[in-house]
Structures are given as C-alpha cells and as structure tokens.
Design an enzyme around this catalytic site. Sequence first.
Site, PDB file in Angstrom:
ATOM      1  N   GLU A 114       0.852  -1.194   0.000  1.00  0.00           N
ATOM      2  CA  GLU A 114       0.000   0.000   0.000  1.00  0.00           C
ATOM      3  C   GLU A 114       0.884   1.239   0.000  1.00  0.00           C
ATOM      4  OE1 GLU A 114      -2.873   2.275   3.211  1.00  0.00           O
ATOM      5  OE2 GLU A 114      -3.058   0.098   3.037  1.00  0.00           O
TER       6      GLU A 114
ATOM      7  N   GLU B 265      -2.155  11.114   4.288  1.00  0.00           N
ATOM      8  CA  GLU B 265      -3.207  10.938   5.288  1.00  0.00           C
ATOM      9  C   GLU B 265      -3.159  12.144   6.216  1.00  0.00           C
ATOM     10  OE1 GLU B 265      -4.087   6.834   6.908  1.00  0.00           O
ATOM     11  OE2 GLU B 265      -1.979   6.590   6.351  1.00  0.00           O
TER      12      GLU B 265
END
Length: 410
Positions: free
Chosen positions: A163, A168
């Site tokens: 990933e 974020e």
Amino acid sequence: MKHPMRMSIVVALGSMLTTPVLATNINLTGYKLTFDEEFNKLSVSQSGTTTTWADIRPSSRFDANSDIGFGASSFLDTASGYNPFSVSNGALTITGVPYTVKFGYPGSWQSGLIHTAGTFVQTYGYFEMRAKFNSVPGTWPAFWLLPVTTLHPAGRDASLWQELDVVEQYGSYTQGVYSNIHTTEPAPAGVMWNFFSSHPEIASGYHTYGMDWEPKTITFYVDGVLMGSKPTPDDMTGPMYMLVDLARDTPYKASAAAMSMNVDYVRAFSNSASAVAVRQDTISAPDGNDPGLYGATAANALPPDKLTLNMYEDAYKGDCQFTVSVDGVEIGGVLTTTGTKTAPQNFTLPAVLAKGTHKISVKFLNDLYAGTPSTDRNLYVQSILVDGIQRYGSAALYSNGSQTYNVTVP
C-alpha cells in the site's frame, strides 16, 4: 489504511521529518499525463463501468449499497439514501455524517470513498492530489494506492500487504500530514515506512500531495517540496489503482461535528515508453492556483493523429457535401466528395485521438432525391483509418443528418 495505526506508533516505525529535506520543483519533463480528473462533473457509480470512479470496493462490500470502511466509517453509494459526493466550482466535496440510513455498519459514520480499480491502473509514475482538509476532530482524509493483486512472497508475513499512502491527515492534529509505505519486506527494512511533514497551516487552504513511485525509489512531496524518499520495496512492482476517501477516526466516533474534504483534482503521470497521454480537462481550480503539469505532456499538446475517411458518392445534379466531427467537435469544415465506389476519395484530417473509443460523426448536408435510384444523391463511408490503420468499415448515408461511428484506438 486497512489497519489504521495511531500517530505515535506510525512514527516509531518510520522516520519523522519536521522540515523538508530539500526544496525542489517537481520536474516531469519526459512524462505523459495518463489520468486527469478535474472534477468539473461528478462521475461516480458503484461499479465504475460507465464512470471514472467506483464507490464500492467488491472485496469490502458490506451490503447492497455500502463498503465497510476503516476507523468508524461506512462508505456509501448514493442508492443508500445518503449521497456523500457533490461537485461545485471545480472541486469534489466528500461529506461524512453520523449514521442515519439503513445501509452501512449500524452506528458507524457514513461517508464516501472513490477508486479506479476497474478504470485506471498504472505501474510506477507520479501521482498527485490537490485538496483542502479541515481541523474538525475525527476527520481522516486520504489519497492512496493499492495493488491490483496483493503479493505474498514466500516466507513473508501473510498478514502484511502492499500500500502506498500519498497522504493521510487527521483533523485532530493539524500540524502536518503523513505519507506511508506498506510492504511485506521484513523489518527493519520494510513493514512500513512513514514520513511526517510539518505544515501548521495544512487546514487553511488547498495543498498538493504527490508521490513519485519509480523502480528504485519512492518519493513524497507536499506543495512541490520533497519530504522524503525510500528504496522501492521488492514486492511493489505491479499495477496499482488510486483511492480517495474521507474516513472517521475511531476515537472521535461519538463527536457530533460533520466532516468534509475538498478535492480540486487527481492526476497521474508516467514516463514509460508505452504510456499513452490523455487530454487534460478544463482546469477549474477553486482558488485559481493550479500548479500545472510540471513539464509533462497532455494529449492536447501532442502532434495530431491522421484521421482518414475513404468517401464516395452517388452523384446527382451535384456532388455530396458533408462535415466530420470528433467527439462532438467539428473538424475540417464543409467537405465535398467526387469519389466513386471503385475509386473512393481520401479525406485526411488532423485529430487528437488518445487511447480509447471516440465518436466519429459524418453529417450529410445536401441529399437530393427525384424518385428513382438513378436520381438519388447518396453519401458512403467506405472506411475510417487512424494513422493509416483501419478502425471502421463501410456505412451509407441516404438522407441528410449525422451518423456516428465508434472508433476504438488501442
């Protein structure tokens, strides 16, 4: 994103960067724009079959209209009765609210996620989102990539996965943003690397979040400033798709404040020799500050392809006149053919035809019929070619009006 970790844990596994390592302008000269979403319209569906984005991940489907999220979230399709998506002024807004409908996990927050698993995947390249976050505790927006096929090399921990988290952000902590690399490589070389970039103004406006994933290195940027780089893990060599979502951070599940994120654009670029450039849609930055393509090439700027139509007619009291349009845009003006069935006339027109299916329309302008086959003016398309390769066969126009042919460029 699968298994959210709190910030203190994440930083311990990676490296914390409170100031940029090196200020640099991103230079994508030699790259091509391969994906462009300017959010001038909303193109989202459950499957993504006829749209740019899908909002349900099949492997994470919870019920008919929801994707079970992470944190305290359920990601809903509009058929649930709640629409988390809206587009205005050239930006996508994803809004999350406490649970109100019967779809999704009971008691979770209902919000939205979009992905390109069935519409766009790419191995390596530069990926960038321009977005506006906020400081509402509980907001957890992200832009990330997942592999089409998760790899589990022999001897590796089967619970790990690949990933790439371009960005974020946590609304409860507005001092910066996080970028992560998840891999099956054994610790300390792998498992997960984290970069924290200090930006106290991160919730004050739009910022760009980019990642350059190449065969040897993965590099993260915020507002064009290099934030950190790591060697590319050995299990991160296959195609990945993009995701944008707004999740609810678990500790703030009971908070009543609604949450949102705004996305100006999502773009991807590639320097692969086989990359096909796409057209860039109309730029529509909500604040008027689009950073451009950093020297990359879009299909708009490529030399035109050669669209060739082999035409002939049944002449009667004059020759057939017609126009040609590509994807709704007329090119070449009014044309006249004198070709015959045994000696058709070639009309070669400049047109940018990127990979995919295009609508080629021929409009017959001056039909004439006097009651018999020999007193009937007709127009014929013998074939349509792109750069000398036939892409469509024959068709006939017996009366005024347009006929449209789907021409696919591989």
